[in-house]
Design a protein around this motif. Structure first.
Motif: not given
Length: 387
Positions: A326-351
């Protein structure tokens, strides 16, 4: 051709390998499994979380199916029996210390001068089946508890601890490191007068819900400046003191606020805060539900409902791996300026864990028409045709 890291490699980059080795040495993490290092174990369990692997066989099959990525991950092919042994024997302290390090890193990323520090404290049950005969029954569930202190402003779990279900919530809550100027919000399960006194002595604030048997006597009535909030109404605001015939003592000035919720329920809040308005304090307690949303998100989108082992050590390691993911997803979203919702990011990462793509372009499709190579001959030159 320029090399590009996979999504999985990019997610793991915030973990300092040298610092992780020091954590392993401190906790003697490789004492029993010298061939299957702690780093291999960590990568495998984080892969299970992000790739939604719910069994050891599925984890091993999926991970070993991508051997061309193992070199850049710093791991080798894994064995199901070796992974099972490591789950049973590797000390939990390695993963717990890594979680603390990553949580502090998130805190440094989002720290703002003058920002209000609010910490929500709560515990969530982790039910286990009858297969886990060692699990204790606390009257409601048989299993474990996950105790979390959470920063709602920055969506950051500050601390996490996993215990037996029979352990009282307040016993773990008292271990939270107190910070001067912070506001701690928790429910009535964390009623401990000695701990409340410690919070007050640290120049911190607590906001909680009073138990039904807590005897309070009003010493001064306060007139609220505002009585209507978002979904509630202030009924009463008074300075109070604890009245008890026994040995219960609390030498902390208290304030009692009665709140009528929109659906008609009446709750009584207790705090040592004399500065905020009654509406602000009631709003703080309402924010406490954000930690429930955290528990729901983790349970629905990470793997802590089905476990890779039946022993207590394996389950604790899996829960800690989920919170690290969970923390790695939060860090990645901030470092890479990901604007999509956290749920969408987790789904895309898993795929797309082993897709060679940058995280900031994870939601974008590759170009449909790649640039065509330039012709070797001028387009104006005539072609010869043999007949």
């Amino acid at each position: 051709m320029q090399y590009r890291d996979s999504i999985f490699v990019s997610l793991l980059k915030p973990i300092d390998r040298r610092h992780f080795r020091s954590l392993v040495e401190r906790h003697d993490g490789d004492a029993y499994d010298k061939s299957f290092k702690s780093w291999d174990h960590l990568v495998a369990l984080i892969y299970a979380q992000l790739g939604h692997a719910t069994s050891l066989r599925g984890l091993v099959t999926g991970f070993n199916a991508n051997p061309h990525h193992h070199y850049h991950l710093g791991v080798e092919k894994i064995s199901r029996s070796t992974l099972s042994d490591a789950n049973a024997r590797r000390p939990v302290g390695v993963f717990s210390a890594l979680f603390d390090t990553l949580s502090q890193a998130v805190g440094r990323q989002v720290r703002q001068e003058g920002a209000e520090m609010v910490r929500l404290i709560d515990a969530s049950p982790i039910p286990l089946g009858k297969v886990c005969g060692w699990a204790d029954w606390n009257g409601r569930i048989r299993g474990l508890k996950m105790h979390v202190a959470y920063d709602p402003e920055n969506d950051r779990p500050c601390s996490v601890e996993v215990t037996r279900a029979t352990i009282n919530d307040v016993e773990i809550g008292r271990r939270v490191t107190l910070e001067a100027g912070a506001t701690y919000v928790f429910d009535k399960g964390y009623c401990h007068y000695g701990w409340w006194s410690q919070i007050d002595a640290t120049n911190a604030i607590f906001v909680t819900r009073a138990k039904s048997n807590m005897r309070l006597r009003a010493t001064k009535r306060r007139k609220p400046r505002k009585i209507v909030g978002a979904g509630f109404r202030i009924v009463d605001d008074a300075e109070v003191r604890l009245v008890s015939k026994g040995d219960s003592k609390l030498a902390v000035p208290l304030r009692r606020i009665r709140v009528r919720r929109e659906k008609g329920g009446l709750i009584t809040l207790v705090t040592n805060d004399r500065e905020r308005s009654a509406v602000e304090i009631a709003t703080l307690y309402k924010i406490r539900w954000q930690i429930e949303l955290l528990f729901r998100w983790v349970k629905q989108h990470l793997v802590i409902r089905k476990f890779l082992g039946n022993n207590e050590n394996a389950i604790q390691l899996q829960i800690l791996a989920a919170m690290i993911a969970y923390l790695l997803l939060r860090i990645a979203a901030r470092l890479h300026s990901v604007k999509i919702p956290s749920l969408r990011l987790a789904e895309l990462v898993g795929q797309s864990l082993f897709t060679r793509k940058t995280i900031h372009r994870i939601d974008r499709a590759p170009p449909v028409n790649p640039r065509k190579p330039k012709p070797k001959t001028p387009t104006t030159q005539l072609d010869f045709c043999y007949v």
